[in-house]
Design a protein around this motif. Structure first.
Motif, short mmCIF file in Angstrom:
data_model
loop_
_atom_site.label_atom_id
_atom_site.label_comp_id
_atom_site.label_asym_id
_atom_site.label_seq_id
_atom_site.Cartn_x
_atom_site.Cartn_y
_atom_site.Cartn_z
N ALA A 76 -63.23 -77.88 99.37
CA ALA A 76 -64.67 -78.19 99.39
C ALA A 76 -65.43 -77.33 98.38
O ALA A 76 -66.34 -77.82 97.70
N VAL B 267 -64.51 -78.45 94.64
CA VAL B 267 -65.18 -79.68 94.22
C VAL B 267 -66.54 -79.38 93.61
O VAL B 267 -66.92 -79.94 92.58
N VAL B 268 -67.26 -78.47 94.24
CA VAL B 268 -68.58 -78.08 93.72
C VAL B 268 -68.43 -77.26 92.44
O VAL B 268 -69.18 -77.43 91.49
N ILE C 14 -67.82 -81.82 90.14
CA ILE C 14 -67.61 -83.21 90.53
C ILE C 14 -68.87 -83.73 91.23
O ILE C 14 -69.43 -83.05 92.09
N SER D 48 -71.57 -85.22 93.69
CA SER D 48 -71.56 -85.16 95.15
C SER D 48 -71.11 -86.47 95.78
O SER D 48 -70.45 -86.47 96.83
N GLU D 49 -71.45 -87.61 95.14
CA GLU D 49 -71.05 -88.90 95.70
C GLU D 49 -69.54 -89.13 95.63
O GLU D 49 -69.01 -90.01 96.31
N ASN E 67 -67.33 -86.53 96.14
CA ASN E 67 -66.67 -85.43 96.83
C ASN E 67 -65.63 -85.89 97.84
O ASN E 67 -64.48 -85.44 97.84
N PHE F 62 -62.57 -87.51 96.17
CA PHE F 62 -61.69 -86.51 95.57
C PHE F 62 -60.88 -85.80 96.65
O PHE F 62 -59.68 -85.58 96.50
N LYS F 63 -61.54 -85.46 97.75
CA LYS F 63 -60.85 -84.79 98.86
C LYS F 63 -59.76 -85.69 99.42
O LYS F 63 -58.65 -85.25 99.72
#
Length: 339
Positions: A288, A291-292, A296, A298-299, A301, A304-305
């Motif tokens: 988490a 990603v930030v 990447i 936010s939409e 996130n 990607f996870k």
């Protein structure tokens, strides 16, 4: 080398190292010391992983018996609501004794929620997913009734300490999670409890015939899971200094189940790994943050996870590992299978 690659925890550990290396280069302060305390991205990851670790530990015990607990997020909300409501009524919110007593009361309430789940599963015979789904839905409403649908703010230094305080240069929240992990490891790996859990998860009927109190063990793991979820809820609310019945623990049960699966625990019950669950929880939190850190959008996130998790689960698949890494094993080293 091949045996290491086939280990269930190798790929989660490898991905965790890669993510930490990425954060090392993308963060301004990965690890630093300020006023005798450790700060930085790594410390933030470990501290913020504490609630998920606690919930994941309880979930591991429940799943090891062949159950599931979908109510842990609601139990977190109830625990936070009870604690903040009682602290708000104190004349002196910075008084350590009353705050500790309130923390104990909130954890006991959470354990009673776990007792309710355990009774429905072990005594009434309701399927675990349905039994805990009841409290998952009703528990959020109970928390809102306790807070009267409002966000309760508190200004208690001792209460905030469990989330943002430090002891011996380390975050208190992390130390609480470590203490809970060590205690459960000792109970499950240094006593017969671990074997009993695996026996109940493998075959409850055979366990009862062997004289094992399967019902008592089932109730116990739900009570422990409730207590750990309550403690996680206290850390969450202490971090934001308020009780938010809607967002507290929202969807954390899904991350907890994911951490358990990443750690190698069998969802059908039986085999479980405490260390693997802790590794999975830290991996999820690190993902988490990463990603930030890499920018990447936010939409994207969650997508990607999901991609990372799917790739990780594929590498953990015994069939895939055998097909990929079995070819790396020399033919002379393979055991002959008798006809």
């Amino acid at each position: 080398m091949t045996s290491i690659l086939k280990n269930r925890l190798f790929w989660p550990a490898a991905i965790l190292v890669v993510l930490l290396v990425i954060n090392m280069f993308t963060s301004r302060q990965f690890v630093t010391v300020q006023d005798g305390h450790l700060f930085g991205t790594l410390i933030d990851i470990l501290r913020n992983s504490a609630p998920l670790i606690l919930v994941g530990l309880g979930m591991t015990l429940v799943i090891s018996t062949g159950g599931i607990d979908l109510s842990v997020g609601s139990v977190m909300a109830i625990s936070a609501a009870v604690a903040c409501l009682l602290i708000q009524d104190l004349d002196d919110q910075n008084s350590v004794g009353p705050v500790l007593l309130i923390i104990g009361i909130a954890i006991v309430v959470s354990m009673l929620m776990g007792l309710w789940n355990g009774a429905l599963v072990a005594i009434i015979g309701i399927q675990p997913i349905i039994a805990t789904l009841i409290l998952m839905v009703a528990g959020r409403g109970i928390a809102q009734l306790i807070t009267d649908g409002q966000i309760i703010n508190v200004q208690s230094g001792p209460y905030a300490t469990i989330a943002s305080g430090f002891f011996a240069a380390l975050p208190v929240a992390l130390l609480i999670a470590v203490a809970a992990t060590v205690l459960i490891l000792l109970l499950t790996r240094r006593t017969a409890l671990g074997l009993l859990l695996e026996s109940v998860g493998g075959s409850p009927t055979a366990s009862r015939l062997a004289g094992i109190g399967a019902r008592r063990i089932t109730i116990m793991v739900y009570v422990v899971a409730g207590g750990l979820a309550g403690l996680a809820g206290l850390i969450y609310s202490a971090n934001i200094k308020s009780a938010d019945s809607i967002s507290a623990g929202n969807l954390i049960e899904l991350d907890a189940i994911l951490a358990v699966v990443i750690g190698g625990t069998a969802l059908v019950g039986g085999r479980f790994s405490i260390a693997g669950t802790v590794l999975g929880a830290v991996l999820i939190q690190t993902l988490a943050v990463t990603v930030v850190a890499v920018g990447i959008p936010s939409e994207a996130n969650l997508l990607f996870k999901a991609v990372v998790v799917v790739a990780l689960c594929l590498f953990q698949s015994p069939t895939l590992r055998e097909k990929v890494f079995g070819r790396l094993t020399p033919r002379t080293a393979r055991a002959e299978v008798p006809a």
